[in-house]
Design a protein around this motif. Structure first.
Motif, mmCIF file in Angstrom:
data_model
loop_
_atom_site.group_PDB
_atom_site.id
_atom_site.type_symbol
_atom_site.label_atom_id
_atom_site.label_comp_id
_atom_site.label_asym_id
_atom_site.label_seq_id
_atom_site.Cartn_x
_atom_site.Cartn_y
_atom_site.Cartn_z
ATOM 1 N N LEU A 101 0.888 -1.165 0.000
ATOM 2 C CA LEU A 101 0.000 0.000 0.000
ATOM 3 C C LEU A 101 0.921 1.208 0.000
ATOM 4 C CD1 LEU A 101 -2.608 1.536 0.126
ATOM 5 C CD2 LEU A 101 -2.835 0.974 2.532
ATOM 6 N N GLN B 143 -1.278 -1.135 -4.327
ATOM 7 C CA GLN B 143 -2.425 -0.235 -4.169
ATOM 8 C C GLN B 143 -1.873 1.154 -3.845
ATOM 9 O OE1 GLN B 143 -5.843 -1.648 -1.961
ATOM 10 N NE2 GLN B 143 -6.173 0.342 -1.007
ATOM 11 N N TRP C 51 -7.736 -3.091 2.461
ATOM 12 C CA TRP C 51 -6.471 -3.560 1.894
ATOM 13 C C TRP C 51 -6.037 -4.860 2.584
ATOM 14 C CZ3 TRP C 51 -1.261 -3.009 4.166
ATOM 15 C CH2 TRP C 51 -0.256 -3.437 3.297
ATOM 16 N N ASN D 120 -5.651 -9.091 -3.995
ATOM 17 C CA ASN D 120 -5.120 -7.770 -4.255
ATOM 18 C C ASN D 120 -5.129 -7.501 -5.769
ATOM 19 O OD1 ASN D 120 -3.865 -5.550 -2.934
ATOM 20 N ND2 ASN D 120 -1.998 -6.093 -4.068
ATOM 21 N N VAL D 121 -5.386 -6.321 -6.295
ATOM 22 C CA VAL D 121 -5.581 -5.029 -5.658
ATOM 23 C C VAL D 121 -7.054 -4.714 -5.551
ATOM 24 C CG1 VAL D 121 -5.232 -2.555 -5.880
ATOM 25 C CG2 VAL D 121 -3.394 -4.140 -6.494
ATOM 26 N N GLY E 37 -8.150 -1.681 -4.140
ATOM 27 C CA GLY E 37 -8.299 -0.231 -4.320
ATOM 28 C C GLY E 37 -7.580 0.247 -5.567
ATOM 29 N N GLY F 91 -4.947 1.133 -8.277
ATOM 30 C CA GLY F 91 -3.708 0.444 -8.591
ATOM 31 C C GLY F 91 -2.688 1.348 -9.258
#
Lengths: 357, 357, 357, 357
Positions: C114, C142, D311, D320-321, D323, D325
């Motif tokens: 992140l 992310q 996350w 993942n992801v 949110g 990217g």
């Protein structure tokens, strides 16, 4: 130059001396389309000190009908109305392209004019009127930028003038109509609608606009083919205030006009839901919010004004009582007397008004 | 509002036939304390169709001063004013204990009265007026419950009447003043302030109040010694609507009057910040919110009214131009012409107004 | 969140298969300035399923202090933290110019990241990361555009996506900070602040930005010398949505971020006072307003979440009771029992709780 | 008195010493109806430091289903769950009539309890728990009055405690539900709903309630036959604060809970649309309004919390992801670089992102 010899019309001298309060101003409305009819009604029923005496329009049938409705004279030639000795002052609500000629005639006749916006349709013709009035040596023409009389704009202007928030930096404006009449052109968004924001910017800042730029985003599918709607207008004032205006005249619903001031130390907005009368909401180091009415005159002043107008209207129409009558006064007195008794005893008190006569 | 030479008062017959629109109603204001003076100003400057002709007060000095201010007659005996042949109608703004006698005299004289609240100070005396007017066979008295003319209360009443939200169940009211005048007693919270809510309840629901109970919580330390402030008043109407009123007259700041309706299927409140003109905000199955002005008349109608009144006032005073003048019209025309040019070219356009004459 | 003895990092395979829910993700925070410390606290105390295991910063003293505060490892070289077998995932909160190298290392190590915005400081370096991740064949990174997790932006996006208001035409944005840190440059208004609006525009419309223009009005006197503040940014998206952003970072007070959507048949705004949680207020043919929470979960869901977190925190700290205790439960039961009695009798009921043990 | 000899359960001593942060609290949820299931989900996915280990309900089928959903143990006898050595703490969400027995058992077991309201259904049984806990010498029970964890109530309480507005005089409350479940009785408006307001009053004022009175207006036609809905509840606190509560549980739409404080020198309300997070709006000598978030942590703190939770959830799920990217990071970098160029040149800059890998 005024050439009228009438002794009843407002002469330059009487203008300087002021009217006798007991004498109403005799007004003729030129142009009685939707706007002119509304103004005629306003003068006939709401404006103290005014007397609607005539209406005038090139549409003879309409002129006669409106004249009959208000019980006043129909004058079929607007130019004749301007020089009529029984007319003291003029409201011009004819189409914009006629304004130059009519206003210049009124200036010659020395009569006060309230001219609907635009003053004229081009800068050149407007400039000609500016010079004619300047040559006359006194101001006779008022232009119908009525937002200057809206409580919100007045509050916003006072806030800027106070200097409390420092210099203004931005004015963010939006002007939205539900729909446009047929034949509304892309230029008319500017000439008919944004013209109000132009005056608002000048009124609020006390500065001239020195540059303008229009950005045309894609059009809404609700607009007629070929109409560029909405538009985004960016103006700059003398001191560098940046103004943006979203003009959008086919929103499909409602009428919204709002302005947000962003100054160095605070912001304020009008025209959004929120706030009491006038509705200005501010943001600053003290938080966001607004002022609270300080007394009943501020909160209910308009209600008193309406109460009196409706009472007088009812008296004139011979149909008193229009508002709350004596039974209402009696019922209130009975309930309040019971309330005082309850305050003393702490008990619930039943009220019996008896039969109503 | 033109002058008239008629010397006769409005006769019962003329009342039935209706007034000639060209003839103003000649009004005398009885009692020219703060409230009466404000009403005299209103009649003299704002109410179309009215002519303030006299003021009357037992305080001779004050009467003469106010009469001089407005250029009208001073009549030192209110009873003489009532029967004066040059007076068509009366506004009564004297202390409440004088109302019974003055209103009964006006009924005898057959003249329309707008009587400030309370109609009288006891149910018995009010009932006497009810019966006197009933015996006369026509309504001549209006009581000064001016909230009926406030846009918010009118919207709330229309909402209840529409039945859209079902039957009303509660009215939650608050009535707050910053401070009280000297000698304000615990009873006066009811007689002077809650009396408005009593009328509001009757106006909104169309029902009589059948029971009342007052709960006295502890008093604020800001109230004078011995004054029970605030109070909590609970009323019930004929159909069982429960009304609660917080009356609090020493909040130390501001004037607030609000009413919230709770009905079977929705709620609505007025008098809180939020909402456009009138300010009603609703909650129902459609969410919370309010209506959007449908056109410029709804949004700016009041501004047009003020614009016209100020223009006429300026014309009468001979001090035109009060509002935006021709330079404002010219500047707007120049900016808009540049805007149209920018719309066509996509470029920023600089505006030069030239020297101002 | 139980403890685990696994010593292996999250392998690409395990990522595809999904985690065992009973096993927390072991996270290291790289960069523990203000932002990184806040994220460390968040992982240690609020994020279910996470276990803060290490912090890392080139500032050795700060790293040791923060590690001690949270009782986790201090790793002085961020690159070592990335490849540490006891670390499953990484939060990158180091300065922007370090992001490229650290993110690429994390991609090599196959660990989820992140990364605080900006991803990197130039389009070229960001593009390099895009390609590296694409080559890897799965998404591991992310970016910290946290507004996508704000209730208001989510509501606004859902409204656009629903198509209820037709195509979007404008997004009017404002982004205001009270003051700037030292050495804040004119470029940083764009790179540090407007970067959020850039992502918001892409998130809300689902379109790329295709053109941008910045207009520099005069600067506020509150800004440091040489800083161009405020700025006015105009962007266009693929389909022609026009976006304007007022960016103003020295307002002297408060933090405000707002966005207004203007679509073909309605508008909506977030970030202004008004509205329930999330705060979206709309205008359309149905009026202006918002939605009402449908049940207690919507209205008080966040309160339940906080209640549970605080209760668990108190239990872990051995300092129960943190919230309302049994005396509170008892008092409520006593008052409610009296209330039921009053409902039956209609009388006022006095409550006596007895002495508190 | 705790009789457990388990060495893994939370012992009184360990409670006093505090937990090791690296060890989660093992929680069992008793009662897994709607509320209990929601709490189980909360513990399993949102509460840091908690580990849901068991669910328990007399409904065996439901217990097994919920246990399977969360991958935890099903314990069919709630009493067994209380003494289970693998359970550290308990959430009680069973029907109210079972609370006394279960809470007393938990006290005996020396385990912390979060007990949904009501604590018990009668003052006598609640009092018994108060005394049992007092005899134990330490607080183990928290009651589920979750409004104490709502930002609005916390702001209102802090305002009262600050003394800025003087002593509180009134609390006006409304509590409205859309509909009631079957078999909801008139008493349950008090026991199930107003019980929250009772705690709110005690929480806000720090005083006990000393008297209560319930007024029953007519019922809404939307309520089931025989249900007295709405009701109007009036309470008094020790110092004389007067509290009124409109309780109305069949409004047909929405869930609304609001409280207005009226104090000697100011007012404040929560639960109405208006205001930023928490939503408190005040009225005082400074006007009406609210505070502005002071920084991004106040404005977007909740968004950061959600961002991190989502996350970690995605990392654990191996998906993942979740949110924004790297493409989002790249696009933002490209637009901002173009913006900086435009700031320098004043020109519109076109952005080309190239193909997306």
């Amino acid at each position: 130059m005024s050439t009228t010899t009438s002794t009843t019309a407002l002469s330059p001298d009487s203008a300087r001396q002021g009217y006798d309060r007991s004498r109403p101003v005799r007004v003729a409305v030129l142009g009685v389309g939707m706007m002119g009819q509304d103004h005629a009604r306003r003068l006939a029923t709401l404006t103290a000190g005014a007397e609607l005496v005539a209406v005038s329009d090139v549409d003879v049938v309409r002129t006669d009908a409106v004249a009959a409705e208000f019980g006043v004279r129909a004058i079929h030639d607007p130019k004749a109305a301007i020089v009529d000795p029984e007319v003291d002052a003029l409201v011009i609500a004819t189409p914009g392209f006629t304004h130059e000629e009519l206003v210049l005639l009124a200036l010659e006749a020395g009569k006060p004019v309230l001219c609907e916006k635009p003053l004229t349709t081009t800068p050149e013709t407007s400039r000609r009127i500016v010079e004619a009035e300047a040559a006359l040596g006194r101001q006779l023409v008022q232009v119908g930028f009525m937002r200057r009389f809206d409580a919100g704009y007045q509050q916003l202007r006072a806030l800027i003038a106070s200097g409390e928030y420092g210099a203004p930096l931005f004015l963010h404006c939006a002007h939205r109509n539900a729909t446009t009449p047929p034949n509304f052109s892309s230029e008319m968004l500017m000439l008919d609608s944004v013209v109000h924001e132009v005056d608002v910017v000048r009124y609020l800042t006390g500065e001239e606009v020195v540059a303008i730029r229009v950005i045309a985003p894609r059009s809404t599918t609700s607009a007629p083919d070929g109409l560029q709607d909405p538009q985004f207008v960016i103006m700059e004032t003398e001191s560098g205030v940046l103004v943006d205006v979203e003009i959008f005249v086919n929103t499909t619903f409602g009428y919204e006009v709002r302005t947000e001031l962003v100054a160095e130390k605070g912001q304020a907005r009008i025209g959004l839901p929120g706030g009491f009368e006038g509705g200005m909401v501010t943001q600053s180091g003290r938080g966001w919010g607004g002022s609270i009415p300080k007394d009943f005159k501020e909160r209910f002043g308009a209600a008193y004004d309406v109460e009196f107008q409706r009472w007088i209207d009812a008296v004139r129409a011979g149909t008193n009582v229009d508002g709350p009558g004596v039974w209402d006064g009696y019922a209130a007195a009975a309930v309040c007397a019971a309330g005082v008794q309850s305050l003393k005893t702490g008990e619930r008190v039943v009220i019996d008004l008896g039969p109503r006569p």
